[in-house]
Write a protein that holds these residues in place. Sequence first.
Motif, PDB file in Angstrom:
ATOM      1  N   LEU A  44     -15.824  -0.171   4.673  1.00  0.00           N
ATOM      2  CA  LEU A  44     -14.566   0.085   4.907  1.00  0.00           C
ATOM      3  C   LEU A  44     -13.826   1.220   3.874  1.00  0.00           C
ATOM      4  CD1 LEU A  44     -13.207  -3.314   5.562  1.00  0.00           C
ATOM      5  CD2 LEU A  44     -13.266  -1.375   7.167  1.00  0.00           C
ATOM      6  N   ASP A  45     -14.234   1.242   2.802  1.00  0.00           N
ATOM      7  CA  ASP A  45     -13.691   2.163   1.497  1.00  0.00           C
ATOM      8  C   ASP A  45     -14.244   3.598   1.884  1.00  0.00           C
ATOM      9  OD1 ASP A  45     -11.997   0.186   0.713  1.00  0.00           O
ATOM     10  OD2 ASP A  45     -12.960   0.126  -1.300  1.00  0.00           O
ATOM     11  N   VAL A  46     -15.493   3.395   2.235  1.00  0.00           N
ATOM     12  CA  VAL A  46     -16.262   4.804   2.461  1.00  0.00           C
ATOM     13  C   VAL A  46     -15.478   5.505   3.697  1.00  0.00           C
ATOM     14  CG1 VAL A  46     -18.423   6.065   3.530  1.00  0.00           C
ATOM     15  CG2 VAL A  46     -18.494   3.993   1.770  1.00  0.00           C
ATOM     16  N   GLU A  47     -15.385   4.651   4.769  1.00  0.00           N
ATOM     17  CA  GLU A  47     -14.572   5.183   5.923  1.00  0.00           C
ATOM     18  C   GLU A  47     -13.066   5.812   5.838  1.00  0.00           C
ATOM     19  OE1 GLU A  47     -14.474   3.169   9.862  1.00  0.00           O
ATOM     20  OE2 GLU A  47     -16.369   2.331   9.209  1.00  0.00           O
ATOM     21  N   ILE A  70       0.928  -1.089  -0.107  1.00  0.00           N
ATOM     22  CA  ILE A  70      -0.069  -0.017   0.019  1.00  0.00           C
ATOM     23  C   ILE A  70       0.950   1.394   0.064  1.00  0.00           C
ATOM     24  CG2 ILE A  70      -1.911  -1.196   0.860  1.00  0.00           C
ATOM     25  CD1 ILE A  70      -1.454   0.234   3.462  1.00  0.00           C
ATOM     26  N   GLU A  71       1.983   1.150   0.602  1.00  0.00           N
ATOM     27  CA  GLU A  71       2.939   2.269   0.393  1.00  0.00           C
ATOM     28  C   GLU A  71       3.238   2.610  -0.918  1.00  0.00           C
ATOM     29  OE1 GLU A  71       6.395   2.138   2.968  1.00  0.00           O
ATOM     30  OE2 GLU A  71       5.318   1.062   4.546  1.00  0.00           O
ATOM     31  N   LEU A  72       3.498   1.418  -1.768  1.00  0.00           N
ATOM     32  CA  LEU A  72       4.042   1.816  -3.102  1.00  0.00           C
ATOM     33  C   LEU A  72       2.578   2.285  -3.869  1.00  0.00           C
ATOM     34  CD1 LEU A  72       6.044  -1.259  -3.950  1.00  0.00           C
ATOM     35  CD2 LEU A  72       6.882   1.005  -3.397  1.00  0.00           C
ATOM     36  N   LEU A  73       1.572   1.745  -3.616  1.00  0.00           N
ATOM     37  CA  LEU A  73       0.285   2.321  -4.308  1.00  0.00           C
ATOM     38  C   LEU A  73      -0.058   3.572  -3.975  1.00  0.00           C
ATOM     39  CD1 LEU A  73      -1.888  -0.962  -3.591  1.00  0.00           C
ATOM     40  CD2 LEU A  73      -0.984  -0.248  -5.854  1.00  0.00           C
ATOM     41  N   ALA A  74       0.368   3.826  -2.905  1.00  0.00           N
ATOM     42  CA  ALA A  74       0.049   5.574  -2.529  1.00  0.00           C
ATOM     43  C   ALA A  74       1.067   6.546  -3.333  1.00  0.00           C
ATOM     44  CB  ALA A  74       0.306   5.606  -1.132  1.00  0.00           C
ATOM     45  N   GLN A  75       2.491   5.991  -3.689  1.00  0.00           N
ATOM     46  CA  GLN A  75       3.156   6.718  -4.638  1.00  0.00           C
ATOM     47  C   GLN A  75       2.864   6.665  -5.825  1.00  0.00           C
ATOM     48  OE1 GLN A  75       6.979   4.704  -3.156  1.00  0.00           O
ATOM     49  NE2 GLN A  75       7.934   5.845  -4.858  1.00  0.00           N
ATOM     50  N   ALA A  81     -12.498   3.715  -5.988  1.00  0.00           N
ATOM     51  CA  ALA A  81     -12.264   2.405  -4.918  1.00  0.00           C
ATOM     52  C   ALA A  81     -12.856   0.983  -5.799  1.00  0.00           C
ATOM     53  CB  ALA A  81     -12.349   2.366  -3.563  1.00  0.00           C
ATOM     54  N   TYR A  82     -11.872   0.370  -6.285  1.00  0.00           N
ATOM     55  CA  TYR A  82     -12.546  -0.819  -6.951  1.00  0.00           C
ATOM     56  C   TYR A  82     -12.776  -1.528  -5.453  1.00  0.00           C
ATOM     57  CZ  TYR A  82     -10.270  -0.827 -11.536  1.00  0.00           C
ATOM     58  OH  TYR A  82      -9.743  -0.701 -12.892  1.00  0.00           O
ATOM     59  N   SER A  83     -13.838  -1.264  -4.864  1.00  0.00           N
ATOM     60  CA  SER A  83     -13.967  -1.747  -3.635  1.00  0.00           C
ATOM     61  C   SER A  83     -14.530  -3.229  -3.349  1.00  0.00           C
ATOM     62  CB  SER A  83     -15.549  -0.942  -3.047  1.00  0.00           C
ATOM     63  OG  SER A  83     -15.114   0.214  -2.956  1.00  0.00           O
ATOM     64  N   VAL A 132      -7.058   2.488   0.340  1.00  0.00           N
ATOM     65  CA  VAL A 132      -7.926   3.708   0.076  1.00  0.00           C
ATOM     66  C   VAL A 132      -7.328   4.716   1.025  1.00  0.00           C
ATOM     67  CG1 VAL A 132     -10.132   4.896   0.136  1.00  0.00           C
ATOM     68  CG2 VAL A 132      -9.704   2.805  -1.079  1.00  0.00           C
ATOM     69  N   GLY A 133      -7.229   4.302   2.477  1.00  0.00           N
ATOM     70  CA  GLY A 133      -6.832   5.215   3.428  1.00  0.00           C
ATOM     71  C   GLY A 133      -5.340   5.529   3.149  1.00  0.00           C
TER      72      GLY A 133
END
Length: 325
Positions: free
Chosen positions: A237-240, A145-150, A192-194, A173-174
């Motif tokens: 969860l994605d909404v939050e 998830i760190e890479l995805l954020a990048q 989000a592909y939730s 997502v967060g």
Amino acid sequence: MAFPKARPRRLRASAALRALVRESHLVPEQLVLPLFVSESASAPEPIAGMDGIARLPLRDAVAVAGQAREAGVGGVILFGIPARKDVRGSGAWAADGIVQRALEAIRSAHPELALITDVCLCEYTDHGHCGLLDRSGAVDNDATIELLAQVAVSHAQAGADIVAPSDMMDGRVGAIRSALEQTGHTQTAILAYSVKFASAFYGPFRDAAGSAPAFGDRRAYQMDPANGREALREALLDVEEGADILMVKPALAYGDLIRLLHEHTSLPVAAYNVSGEYAMVKAAAAAGALQERAAVLELLTSLRRAGASTLITYHALDAARWLSE
Ligand code: PBG
């Protein structure tokens, strides 16, 4: 009130009456066309099973985006096919990566289109999985998830209106929302592909992107097609975590879940009518088993009826043209 006072056929007697009471409408501006942009192609490369869709060099991707705009299509979602893949998928966040360059080129040629990007590592990793692998060969959620954020920040930097994580890692997502906030991209939205299933209908896409996993499958991160209550859990969860739009993927066999998210959240819902679903319709039409135009418009309308506002579909260009005839 029952028959013979009640006769539903009264309102079906003419085109005018049917139109007066029609509940769902399909409009070009809610369609999104997926584009495969290839760093190494020098001419469009047709994709097996997906007549009409190709891997495009940057120049052709800009031209097809222009045709989409002309037909009234609302946006495009970009998938990058890098010239080189590696174990970490580093092409995904390169400032001069193929998606980053495509964003700049399409933005300057067609500024009115909504530009969406798929955020994932599977098109960029040499093993084809959607994230970093740990020693056992499993996808390491928290490192990924760190890479995805990048990746998402690099897309925002290059001008994406919306970033769409498709990896199915927990907490992405967060992580993406905080990274976007920290880098000043407060207006970049997250689609989000939730609710994304481990589906048999992604085959043509994986051929197109060369992203079929080299070993194993995606069932340890994508959802079990049998689960609907879990779909709601993922969506909430994605909404939050800060999603702006929720997606259900694939679309055609999952209308119940589009409806579920529409009823239980106040976010817009998108449906992704995937590559295998497109291939199925194309094959049946080519075999003379159904009329393509009527079948496509019926299927897309069913997604609107189920509760989706945004429809991501390889039929977008054709459908937009049919709708404006
Ligand atoms: C990347 C991604 C996939 C699709 C969209 N984003 C492939 C997959 O998850 O294997 C599939 C789209 C389609 O089949 O049209 N993770």
